[in-house]
Scaffold this motif. Structure first.
Motif, PDB file in Angstrom:
ATOM      1  N   TYR A  88       0.801  -1.099  -0.134  1.00 42.93           N
ATOM      2  CA  TYR A  88      -0.018  -0.039  -0.053  1.00 42.93           C
ATOM      3  C   TYR A  88       0.771   1.364  -0.115  1.00 42.93           C
ATOM      4  CZ  TYR A  88      -3.652  -3.230   1.116  1.00 42.93           C
ATOM      5  OH  TYR A  88      -4.524  -4.350   1.085  1.00 42.93           O
ATOM      6  N   LEU A 140      -3.815   6.980  11.362  1.00 43.91           N
ATOM      7  CA  LEU A 140      -4.707   5.848  10.651  1.00 43.91           C
ATOM      8  C   LEU A 140      -4.609   4.803  11.723  1.00 43.91           C
ATOM      9  CD1 LEU A 140      -2.193   5.507   7.672  1.00 43.91           C
ATOM     10  CD2 LEU A 140      -4.627   6.482   7.439  1.00 43.91           C
ATOM     11  N   VAL A 199      -5.357   0.689  11.489  1.00 48.16           N
ATOM     12  CA  VAL A 199      -5.330  -0.330  10.593  1.00 48.16           C
ATOM     13  C   VAL A 199      -5.741  -1.796  11.128  1.00 48.16           C
ATOM     14  CG1 VAL A 199      -3.650  -1.543   8.557  1.00 48.16           C
ATOM     15  CG2 VAL A 199      -3.770   1.007   9.153  1.00 48.16           C
ATOM     16  N   VAL A 232      -5.551  -5.811  10.249  1.00 50.60           N
ATOM     17  CA  VAL A 232      -5.126  -6.654   9.311  1.00 50.60           C
ATOM     18  C   VAL A 232      -5.275  -8.047   9.867  1.00 50.60           C
ATOM     19  CG1 VAL A 232      -3.233  -7.815   8.120  1.00 50.60           C
ATOM     20  CG2 VAL A 232      -3.313  -5.002   8.129  1.00 50.60           C
ATOM     21  N   ILE A 282      -8.142  -6.340   5.165  1.00 51.09           N
ATOM     22  CA  ILE A 282      -7.483  -5.114   5.654  1.00 51.09           C
ATOM     23  C   ILE A 282      -8.483  -4.055   5.876  1.00 51.09           C
ATOM     24  CG2 ILE A 282      -6.692  -4.139   3.296  1.00 51.09           C
ATOM     25  CD1 ILE A 282      -4.387  -3.065   5.151  1.00 51.09           C
ATOM     26  N   GLU A 283      -8.785  -3.505   7.007  1.00 48.33           N
ATOM     27  CA  GLU A 283      -9.459  -2.477   7.055  1.00 48.33           C
ATOM     28  C   GLU A 283      -8.792  -1.134   7.586  1.00 48.33           C
ATOM     29  OE1 GLU A 283     -13.761  -4.274   8.531  1.00 48.33           O
ATOM     30  OE2 GLU A 283     -11.964  -5.271   9.269  1.00 48.33           O
ATOM     31  N   ILE A 284      -9.052  -0.026   7.008  1.00 48.58           N
ATOM     32  CA  ILE A 284      -8.148   1.173   7.195  1.00 48.58           C
ATOM     33  C   ILE A 284      -9.230   2.380   7.731  1.00 48.58           C
ATOM     34  CG2 ILE A 284      -6.688   2.894   6.585  1.00 48.58           C
ATOM     35  CD1 ILE A 284      -5.463   0.977   4.597  1.00 48.58           C
ATOM     36  N   SER A 340      -9.637   6.486   8.964  1.00 49.17           N
ATOM     37  CA  SER A 340      -8.909   7.836   9.360  1.00 49.17           C
ATOM     38  C   SER A 340      -9.915   8.852   9.657  1.00 49.17           C
ATOM     39  CB  SER A 340      -7.913   7.952   8.086  1.00 49.17           C
ATOM     40  OG  SER A 340      -7.159   9.122   8.160  1.00 49.17           O
TER      41      SER A 340
END
Length: 488
Positions: A395, A431, A433, A435, A440-442, A444
């Motif tokens: 990423y 952020l 994050v 995993v 993956i989930e992000i 912000s």
């Protein structure tokens, strides 16, 4: 009051009378939940296919989740939890008429297949009219294909699920449309409201979940609507309604019990900009321990899969929804529930006030399932990009253009994609994050930015890397907490 039940529905081979059965266990081969790509802290079925989340209901200490199960014919899969984190896969609660399960699986749902819907909790006279008893009941409202909007119920906390004998209660159909009824309780008028995918979104009203009257229509939405009421900027005197669809596209404004009015007066916003967020639903809020909106979505958008075997697809991690003002618009926020802390294992990895450069600051850190917080100060940065690697997946955050580059699986093929990701007004990028073995989930901007992806991380790898390219940038804070499996 109008009721659009099909008077000839009982003659249909897809429409059955009252019939109940305990959840059917289709899992002939047990799972150790250690298969390649098997999520360790996201729900997935023991076997077969899952997709849309259908009914989320809480009662007496237990969270109940129905979801679409079965690749070749959709059923009502069923799981329960005591804490929204650890899940017990109970099998198939709603078996349609066109099931592929063995003959001993009781067909206890109206319809060729069980398509998506929602769930509510009732008791007293409201329950008695549906179940014949005033005992508390879980009620699933679903689309029985070739029948219409149907009801199933349980008044023994999910031990037995029963078909409502006079289905359909609304939206009689010879196919699959209208579909995906979302039913809420509208307190101001003490009535039920249904939002359903029909020429956009159509609203219906009812006093008993059985007799329904058409209220209005809005030209918005594609599949699986949900309707929630949230305080704007935490102010309980400024309540706003959010109407969203399966893609996570949403409007914010007023719902008066009859019609919805958009107050953002802009193109619909997206509550998740990742490639694999779909068909989210929220728990019926009125009997939760604390009234709030907890959301779970399908962690896929028909991407073709990551190569998982024995089972297919999974759910997103539960989040709490909120609503804040950003850039003169009312924006939905998604925040992972605090119960994730129950999964923390070992000491966290922490780093603060260091320069991020070409050297990997996560050398020696190995994890395949973790919760990580990053705070990056982009002021006076010389770097052109920040690069985060999870095993074989990269990423890249571009500082100048303020975008996140990633590779997405789209119907089995890898495509290069990007999404906007802006720091706050002070030039700080924070952020969160999550995993897992294949996701993956992000998050912000306090949850205004949300990104959900199912991705094929190398099942044999656990190396992590965090570097910058073109110069240095200040990493103000990092905390990485490994998560234990919910299946242990």
């Amino acid at each position: 009051m109008q009721n659009d039940n099909n008077p000839d529905g009982a003659k249909s081979p897809w429409n059955i009378g009252a019939l109940g059965a305990p959840p059917y266990d289709p899992f002939s081969t047990p799972s150790d939940y250690k298969e390649d790509f098997r999520p360790q802290f996201h729900f997935s079925p023991k076997n077969e296919w899952m997709n849309d989340i259908n009914a989320l209901i809480y009662h007496d200490g237990t969270y109940h989740m129905l979801y679409q199960w079965g690749r070749n014919a959709r059923h009502g899969g069923y799981a329960t939890s005591q804490d929204l984190v650890h899940w017990d896969d109970r099998g198939v609660a709603l078996v349609p008429q066109d099931t592929f399960l063995p003959k001993d699986a009781v067909r206890n749902a109206s319809g060729k297949e069980v398509y998506s819907g929602s769930g509510v909790f009732v008791e007293g006279e409201a329950a008695k009219k549906i179940t014949g008893s005033p005992e508390p009941a879980l009620v699933a409202i679903y689309t029985g294909t070739k029948v219409g909007t149907c009801i199933a119920w349980s008044n023994d906390d999910g031990k037995t699920w029963n078909n409502y004998e006079n289905n359909p209660v609304a939206n009689a159909t010879e196919g699959v449309d209208p579909r995906d009824p979302c039913v809420i309780w509208y307190e101001r008028e003490q009535k039920w409201v249904m939002a359903i995918y029909e020429n956009g979104t159509t609203f219906y009203g009812s006093r008993d979940l059985i007799q329904w009257e058409r209220l209005s229509n809005i030209h918005f939405g594609f599949e699986c609507p949900d309707l929630v009421e949230l305080p704007l900027d935490g102010d309980g005197d400024r309540m706003k309604w959010v109407l969203y669809d399966a893609n996570g596209s949403y409007l914010v404004g007023n719902f008066d019990g009859t019609s919805f009015t958009d107050e953002n007066k802009a193109e619909p916003l997206m509550m998740d900009c990742g490639p694999d967020f779909y068909a989210a639903q929220t728990f019926f809020p009125h009997n939760l321990p604390e009234k709030k909106y907890i959301q779970i979505a399908w962690n896929d958008h028909w991407n073709g899969g990551v190569g998982e075997e024995k089972w297919e697809r999974n759910a997103t991690f539960p989040v709490e929804l909120g609503l804040v003002t950003r850039d003169s618009k009312m924006c939905v926020t998604r925040t992972p529930i605090d119960e994730i802390k129950k999964l923390y294992v070992g000491d966290p990895i922490r780093k603060s006030n260091i320069e991020l450069g070409s050297e990997n600051i996560l050398t020696g850190v190995k994890s395949k399932a973790f919760d990580m917080t990053l705070v990056i100060d982009l002021n006076n940065a010389f770097a052109s990009s920040i690069i985060f690697n999870v095993t074989n997946i990269e990423y890249v955050y571009e500082l100048e253009s303020e975008i996140l580059n990633y590779t997405a699986l789209i119907r089995g093929e890898n495509k290069e994609k990007s999404v906007p990701l802006k720091p706050n007004a002070d030039g700080i990028l924070k952020l969160r994050v999550l995993v897992d073995w294949s996701s993956i989930e992000i998050f912000s901007d306090d949850g205004v930015f949300s990104f959900s992806q199912q991705i094929n991380f190398d099942p044999n790898g656990d190396n992590l890397s965090l570097t910058s390219l073109g110069g240095q940038v200040k990493l103000s804070f990092l905390e990485l907490q490994t998560l234990r499996s919910i299946w242990n």
